[in-house]
Design a protein around this motif. Structure first.
Motif, mmCIF file in Angstrom:
data_model
loop_
_atom_site.group_PDB
_atom_site.id
_atom_site.type_symbol
_atom_site.label_atom_id
_atom_site.label_comp_id
_atom_site.label_asym_id
_atom_site.label_seq_id
_atom_site.Cartn_x
_atom_site.Cartn_y
_atom_site.Cartn_z
ATOM 1 N N ASN D 16 0.850 -1.205 0.000
ATOM 2 C CA ASN D 16 0.000 0.000 0.000
ATOM 3 C C ASN D 16 0.877 1.243 0.000
ATOM 4 O O ASN D 16 2.101 1.146 -0.109
ATOM 5 C CB ASN D 16 -0.945 -0.031 1.208
ATOM 6 C CG ASN D 16 -0.184 -0.008 2.534
ATOM 7 O OD1 ASN D 16 1.027 0.230 2.563
ATOM 8 N ND2 ASN D 16 -0.895 -0.275 3.618
ATOM 9 N N ARG D 22 -0.055 -6.634 2.693
ATOM 10 C CA ARG D 22 -1.217 -7.042 3.488
ATOM 11 C C ARG D 22 -0.771 -7.906 4.658
ATOM 12 O O ARG D 22 -1.276 -7.800 5.767
ATOM 13 C CB ARG D 22 -2.211 -7.805 2.616
ATOM 14 C CG ARG D 22 -3.477 -8.182 3.361
ATOM 15 C CD ARG D 22 -4.419 -9.002 2.506
ATOM 16 N NE ARG D 22 -5.644 -9.330 3.231
ATOM 17 C CZ ARG D 22 -5.716 -10.205 4.234
ATOM 18 N NH1 ARG D 22 -4.630 -10.831 4.654
ATOM 19 N NH2 ARG D 22 -6.865 -10.448 4.852
ATOM 20 N N ASP D 47 -7.827 -6.307 5.839
ATOM 21 C CA ASP D 47 -8.022 -5.646 4.541
ATOM 22 C C ASP D 47 -8.259 -4.152 4.719
ATOM 23 O O ASP D 47 -7.619 -3.322 4.081
ATOM 24 C CB ASP D 47 -9.231 -6.253 3.808
ATOM 25 C CG ASP D 47 -8.913 -7.640 3.269
ATOM 26 O OD1 ASP D 47 -7.724 -7.917 3.043
ATOM 27 O OD2 ASP D 47 -9.860 -8.438 3.112
ATOM 28 N N GLN D 51 -5.824 -1.350 3.302
ATOM 29 C CA GLN D 51 -6.297 -0.458 2.240
ATOM 30 C C GLN D 51 -6.345 0.996 2.689
ATOM 31 O O GLN D 51 -6.152 1.911 1.885
ATOM 32 C CB GLN D 51 -7.666 -0.921 1.746
ATOM 33 C CG GLN D 51 -7.608 -2.261 1.016
ATOM 34 C CD GLN D 51 -8.981 -2.876 0.809
ATOM 35 O OE1 GLN D 51 -9.994 -2.176 0.783
ATOM 36 N NE2 GLN D 51 -9.028 -4.200 0.681
#
Ligand code: TPP
Ligand code: TPP
Ligand code: SF4
Ligand code: SF4
Ligand code: MG
Ligand code: MG
Lengths: 349, 626, 626, 349
Positions: D16, D22, D47, D51
């Motif tokens: 990210n 992740r 998640d 994110q």
């Protein structure tokens, strides 16, 4: 205060069907502040029980801790009473009710006792639909500890210290409706006309009957800027007048006409309501919440019978308990004896 | 190394994965030995988890009828690869390691001082079953079958047990017996059965089991049955391991015994409260109103109930609390055992409070003491706390059969009913010490139309239950409560004295589940010439027997399963023990039931070296624990 | 009978109705004496009620600086007809009874061994004031004015006090001074002032007050100030008498000292929790997150906090709890004092737990010990419980001025910050005993992007904070906690030793508010030739000084204000006192602060008669109490 | 598990904006039963945080006791975590938040932990509008103690023992709305599409965000007759699809068109909802309750974002706490020093 001295009786005092005078329903001398709303509520309870011809000894009084929770000492001295610990009256009442489903249970609590420390027990008592009348003597503060804000203090209300309350108030009536109480009313210690019949109706209800009674604390929360002062509450209350018609009496008026409606209680008695708001269906949860919110949006507080579920299953129905009070079962009925034990032993070899 | 020789005297341990159905198979194994008439004591050593973690089942077989843990493992049945390393290490030299040899054993698991028995469990299951769940479940049954051959278990007994177990689900009987056969045949075909360690039928009454008319039962079920026999009609509780099965069992028995034949309605009420505070509140409310009510919990619940326990003590309301102790502090080890709530229970709540405690050591006592607890609670008008523990409550114990004397009548205590009140001329005083025993008279709500009503409160009051802040009235009341506690000494179960063969000034005091291993340890030491009289404490407050035992011994080992020597502290506080050092703490607190070996070791060390080896170092010496 | 003669040494008691504004008038009376340089100790004896019930204000004037209660009343100022009977009875022979003679005194209140002084209080008020509220309020001011004349109080001092009191409400000053004058003039005109019992200015430093640079302050305010100085930023609490004023005072000081000048925002947070469980949870959460947080409560709150206290002990989270004790058990007597939470606090919660306790005896110690408590909590990573009581917390005490050393720095304990973590090469182990003192290192949440995160839990874990059910890891952890408690002994405040004039084997141990009357009692006995060394305990765990004191005395009187001798029990449990009888319980528990007379009497009885007269019989002998 | 070992990182794993994979947001290996709904929720939290580019160490995880409360060990091992005592997580979270208002607080609880023993603390946490995300992993039973009914068990639902539940269920979502929560959503552990954006929105909300996530207990409450089984809940859930648009991203779609509406969050991010029921005004309490009741009356359970008050005053606003975290204040800033003490002493003479 251990039993009623008939000697006290005034010869000419009016008596009810049981031959008791109103005085027979009174309690010890109140030690609360002069003008405390709680004393008016005690008086209303006395009236209600006297008028309903309830035998004092068939009543059990329960409370937590607080000025409000002291009041069981000031009414029905002929009844047993249990002044328990802070916020835990509902569980004690539950146990008492489990032991003897035939007594009439009157719980008296305060807004601190119920909405703060006692919130969990209160909500679960309501959820179980425990068969009792639960009165919250709501003054928006902790009287006995000298006036701190309670969780029912309205947003914006100013306390004795001069601080403005910023948190959301707990509305014990809405909460009760949410979690499963089957009789929910709101009233005002200063409105005897409404309060007495409401208490009678609550006592006649089968299941958890919650009464949120605004009861000003003259010493710590009756000042300018307090939303729980006599003056302020008088100005915002939207009264739904009601009267209570006992079982035996002829019911004259016809059924729901316009905003007047009659609710037949489980025991055959009847409550007659005069609603301002005709959309308010007091037998529908959502509608009841809607009505409360409706008035709130106008800066008003609706008092009266807000919600009722007339034939719900109270805790004993849910549990399937036998009709006879458990505390009357005899040793013979309860003890299986040695024979059965032999079979148990046999099964464990 | 030569395989160990042992008949009817060994420890076998099963290493399984929890949630795989091993419990019932293992239970069947133990029960079969029990039915062969051989003393056996099985123990679950399980995780605080529902599925997929290591779990153990330890079965001690003891010709002499020792029921405590011995320590060490002679036969390890390893069905869980996760824990194999520590399981291999746990086997005593000369012992056996039974494992699934479908895949070959990794070399690191090989020891030359123990013997390996490989059973192709997975292989057999893959061959015999298609369904995954079946493969998982029957694997357990198969190894039990194999063990039947290896250890010489009467196979017909196993068959009977299968039939018992699947009453109602008969279609499951044949496949299970088939699975047993699979294991049995395989073992017979591949090993010279039985092993050097095995069982032999035809056991004579063992030294420690009067006659073999024994039952196999867990303490929680026995306590529940006690509540039924005591006429408890209200149970309020909140689930917590290891106490949950008390109310579960009470429920089961009530469904059988307490349904009104006419209406099908219940002559009892069980409420799952929202928490322990509420549970105790309900118990107090019900007892106040004349019903016998109880609750069961464990450490955390006791902490949460402490405010209410203080109320019941001070307002003098009966209550029965079953504390099935687990390893604290805080959440601690929820599935491990300990005796570490002694002080928390004895002095529960702020202010000057004391509570009556009972210490059952067997299922039979869980039953009888629970019956007794309700009488005591109503006689003394105060909470009675039954101090059980996970080991006693959740494991099956061999126990003399439960007994009940039909001529016995409940003692409902000092209650004035309508007639008594009617006959009464003087004023009723709820807290008057009429009889001089510190116990006042109570009335039930609704008893009489105009007499006997009183105000129950947690605040100070006078003899007539009226609120008061008068210091003298307060002191009179507090002193009466002390007198009542004195009276209690005459009513609670007396301790059990067991004197050594020879006259000795050594004494040992213990209670509850520490008793079995303690008695065994004392015998081990006696063989070594160390004589010790023992006193098994069964209740608090301590009565004259305890005082006398302390007077008559110069050195008293207080054996208990906690870190701080809580019973020793209670003895120091509540008896007239003159010299403090007279009480020597013998402590175990790793969460597993203490073993006879550890106790004997600690006492031996003290007597020979003058000190008790700290448990940590002992632990290393000991077998690994879950 | 001759009127008693006494200068600067007597007890005067006011009998009022609560909620009538007598408190401020009475306070002014005591403060005036204080400003005259004469040692004074005022006490409120008030009901658990808001308005209309009897309440008393007892002021002891002591030339020698004795601050404890003496017992007995020389001058009774009775403004409450409700309690007149017991108030008349309470006056010592030769003493004075001051009353409102607007209505003549009923004959039954007449005693010939005391002297009556009638003041027409109601009459004056009716004459002077029209408003009912004023009549009520000024009555109090008027009798204070009268007493100024009768007892020779410097009138200008009273005037100054009025001015101080009404700063901001200046318009009230004149009417109040006028009311004082009314009383003063009346007394001057009608009695030969001063009385045989009176005050005289120009007091030299009293025996027990180093120099007279003293302050008059209540313990709760001092404790609150201590929290401010310790840098507490979070207070979570639930109202309960007598602890409420701690947080009230903290609030007041923070509003003065902790407002960010730039933004007007608060550099502190005070939350009124929904109950005590929640209050303690908040304190734990805040401390876990690196803020200094505390709560204050009384007995019932301690019971409710016990589960959380066990968590903080086991998970090793700092916490500061101020327990302002009141008379238990249960709700007990909420407005009476006691030292009866000792065991409940020391062993709070189930399982093996022990907590650090501090015992302040003066407002100065309430301040300094609260400051210290935060250091100890963070250094030891455990709850610290400050054991104050109603008498100390809610009454004004003469005390040496509060002191603070600007060079002193907070001890924030073993915390690894970002840099320390960055520099760290080895793996961080939250529960590793790196330094061998049993105290591990902690980190604050968010301290470092990739290091130092750990899992805090109340369940058993290993040195790296990972969950475990391994018995050895559990035992290592429990043993380390014991070691940490040993370390605590070196860190907690040491006891204060005071040796008798002559060498003696008699000792006395006491703590908190029992100290003042105990020291006085010891002097009374010394005059009778009974010499006793004293040790004032200031903390638990007990360190070597306590052990030594016990070793060096054959007979130790443990003086405390509870029924069960809780400190004595703690000493038995937690020191190596060899012989139990060496510790002799001297107990008072009627809810009123113990008096020097009672203590002296009990010790005298023990030494001469060999027994301590039970308190009940003593109580009758004593003056009636509220 | 004390810190994230970069060694673990898979070279090609997507990262990210912070450069984290992740996997860096994962936790220890779960010890829950295979198929337990709780594990899906942990995955959804991973998640969401991944994110949202949240730095793991800026998150504090809190929980009570239960299978659900164990899960903080199974996500974000780079965050500090406090697994407190049963039902008392809200108070610990409150204290933590008071000490440092700058961390992101994620509370995980169970229906037993929240609706029974923890009801009081839960309600008061919501009432104070404590700035945290509070997830109830709701399986209608007490998993860790082997499947007893919890207070959220629906009336009529049958438990493992075969007993039919007769008491009224506690609806934690309705309750939260009643007592003052400012973000209330309901979802399903099996509905990742809805759950992940909902968690993101909750994390972006300023105030008390309650997520009632139905999370079946496969071992004790996933059987026929249970209203909390995967199968049954799938059949009754009425899904309000929604997506979350982070701050920086271009917002394309236009404003409230028909049943699609967009809610701009306090931090500038945006939640896009696709409502079936156009009368449902998610910014109006009463309307939200109405919508829930509406579907309930049809035997349906509405999932999605039920209610939001976008710019409410969270606890620190109510208290007027300084912007800077209290735990960063220095001794110099906090300690008044001896000078001030002299003035105190002077005032007491
Ligand atoms: C466990 C516990 N905490 C605190 C108290 C102190 N306390 C006594 S009454 C009370 C609050 C009373 O408020 P409320 O219930 O509203 O009654 P009111 O006096 O206003 O009628 C408190 C906090 C207590 N008695 N017990
Ligand atoms: C004070 C206390 N009481 C009881 C328990 C036992 N206990 C552990 S978890 C739990 C309930 C868990 O139910 P829930 O919160 O719904 O979590 P789930 O396991 O269903 O995810 C209980 C009662 C405890 N740990 N502490
Ligand atoms: S303090 Fe308030 S609540 Fe209490 S008695 Fe007085 S007026 Fe009533
Ligand atoms: S018991 Fe239920 S809740 Fe617990 S882990 Fe297993 S499936 Fe999940
Ligand atoms: Mg109130
Ligand atoms: Mg659950």
């Amino acid at each position: 205060m251990t039993y009623i001295k008939p000697a006290f009786r005034h010869p000419k005092a009016p008596v009810n069907d049981l031959g008791w005078t109103r005085q027979d329903y009174e309690g010890g001398l109140s030690t609360l502040c002069a003008g405390c709303g709680h004393d008016s509520i005690s008086a209303a309870i006395v009236d209600a029980c006297f008028q309903l011809n309830i035998e004092p000894h068939r009543v059990a009084k329960l409370s937590g801790i607080g000025c409000s929770s002291k009041t069981p000492a000031y009414f029905l001295s002929g009844s047993h009473s249990f002044n328990s610990v802070h916020g835990r009256m509902p569980s004690v009442a539950t146990g008492a009710n489990l032991a003897n489903r035939d007594l009439i249970y009157i719980g008296v609590s305060g807004d601190g006792d119920t909405a703060s420390i006692g919130l969990g027990q209160f909500a679960h008592g309501a959820r179980r639909n425990l068969n009792m009348t639960y009165i919250v003597e709501n003054n928006g503060c902790y009287g006995l500890t000298k006036g701190q804000d309670s969780a029912t203090m309205d947003t914006g209300s100013v306390n004795k210290k001069g601080d403005r309350n910023l948190s959301t108030p707990m509305d014990v009536a809405r909460l009760a409706i949410e979690v499963g109480a089957t009789f929910v009313g709101r009233s005002f210690s200063g409105d005897k006309e409404q309060l007495v019949p409401l208490i009678k109706a609550a006592l006649s209800h089968r299941g958890f009957a919650l009464l949120d009674v605004i009861s000003p604390c003259v010493t710590f929360n009756n000042h300018q800027g307090s939303s729980k002062s006599y003056e302020h509450f008088r100005s915002v209350k939207e009264v739904m007048p009601l009267d209570f018609v006992p079982v035996r009496e002829e019911i004259t008026a016809s059924y729901a006409s316009g905003t007047t409606c009659e609710v037949r209680m489980h025991d055959g008695s009847m409550v007659r309501l005069h609603k301002q708001d005709s959309d308010h269906d007091i037998e529908d949860r959502q509608s009841a919440l809607q009505a409360i919110a409706h008035y709130e949006s106008q800066g008003k507080v609706l008092t009266g019978l807000l919600y009722i579920d007339r034939d719900s299953e109270e805790l004993h129905d849910q549990l399937g308990t036998a009709r006879r009070p458990l505390n009357t079962l005899t040793e013979q009925e309860l003890c299986p004896g040695s024979k059965f034990l032999d079979s148990i032993n046999a099964g464990l070899r | 190394m030569q395989p160990k020789q042992a008949i009817n005297d060994f420890v076998i341990k099963f290493a399984n994965v929890n949630g795989t159905g091993s419990a019932s198979a293992n239970g069947m194994f133990a029960k079969a030995i029990f039915r062969m008439g051989i003393p056996v004591s099985p123990r679950n050593i399980f995780p605080s988890n529902i599925q997929g973690m290591p779990t153990w089942y330890e079965v001690r077989v003891s010709q002499d009828g020792y029921l405590g843990r011995r320590g060490g493992t002679d036969i390890m049945v390893c069905v869980n690869p996760q824990s194999m390393a520590q399981d291999v290490a746990g086997v005593e030299p000369g012992g056996y390691f039974v494992y699934d040899n479908t895949k070959p054993l990794e070399p690191r698991f090989l020891r030359d001082d123990i013997h390996y028995i490989g059973l192709p469990l997975t292989e057999i299951c893959l061959r015999e079953y298609t369904d995954a769940r079946q493969r998982l479940l029957f694997k357990n049954v198969i190894y039990v079958g194999a063990l039947a051959a290896l250890l010489n278990i009467d196979f017909t007994l196993l068959k009977d047990l299968v039939s018992d177990q699947f009453k109602g689900k008969e279609r499951l009987i044949t496949p299970n017996i088939y699975a047993l056969e699979l294991g049995y045949q395989h073992a017979q075909a591949n090993f010279s059965c039985p092993l050097s360690i095995h069982l032999e039928r035809g056991h004579k009454a063992a030294k420690h089991i009067e006659d073999f008319d024994n039952i196999l039962m867990d303490g929680n079920t026995a306590a529940a049955l006690g509540a039924v026999y005591a006429g408890a009609t209200v149970a309020a509780w909140y689930p917590i391991t290891p106490s949950t099965s008390v109310v579960d069992a009470f429920d089961t028995y009530c469904r059988r015994l307490r349904i009104d034949p006419g209406t099908g309605k219940k002559n009892y009420a069980i409420v799952q409260a929202e928490d322990e505070l509420s549970a105790m509140g309900m118990v107090i409310g019900a007892n106040w109103n004349g019903a016998r009510a109880f609750t069961a919990t464990s450490g955390p619940g006791v902490s949460l109930m402490s405010e209410f326990l203080g109320l019941a003590y001070f307002a003098e309301v009966p209550a029965v609390l079953i504390d099935v102790q687990r390893a604290g502090p805080s959440t601690g080890m929820p599935t491990r055992t300990q005796q570490s709530d002694i002080l928390a229970a004895a002095y529960a709540s702020h202010g000057d409070t004391k509570h009556v405690l009972l210490f059952p050591a067997t299922p039979a006592e869980c039953f009888s003491m629970t019956v007794e607890a309700f009488d005591l609670a109503e006689r003394l008008q105060t909470p009675i706390i039954i101090m059980s523990d996970l080991d006693l409550g959740m494991n099956e114990w061999m126990s003399p059969p439960l007994e009940f004397d039909d001529s016995y009548r409940y003692d409902r205590g000092k209650v004035l009913d309508a007639d008594a009140l009617e006959a009464m001329t003087e004023r009723f005083g709820r807290y008057l010490d009429v009889d001089g025993d510190g116990i006042p008279y109570r009335t039930y709500p609704g008893a009489h139309p105009s007499k006997g009503a009183y105000f129950t409160r947690g605040t100070s009051r006078d003899e007539y239950a009226a609120y008061t802040e008068d210091g003298q009235a307060y002191v009179r009341n507090m002193d009466r409560l002390l007198k009542k506690f004195e009276t209690a000494k005459q009513l609670v179960p007396e301790p059990k004295l067991k004197e050594a063969e020879m006259e000795t000034r050594n004494g040992a005091v213990f209670f509850g589940t520490t008793a079995s291993p303690a008695y065994e340890a004392i015998e081990i030491l006696e063989k070594e010439g160390i004589c010790i009289d023992t006193l098994r404490i069964r209740s608090f407050p301590f009565n004259e027997d305890v005082e006398q035992f302390i007077r008559e011994h110069d050195r008293i080992f207080v054996i208990e399963q906690n870190r701080d020597g809580q019973m020793r502290r209670l003895l120091l506080n509540e008896t007239s023990v003159p010299v403090k050092d007279r009480l020597i703490p013998i402590l175990e607190y790793d969460g597993l039931p203490v073993t006879a070996r550890k106790i004997a070791g600690m006492i031996r060390n003290f007597i020979t070296l003058g000190n008790v080896t700290p448990i940590t170092r002992r632990a290393q010496a000991e077998e690994i624990s879950a």
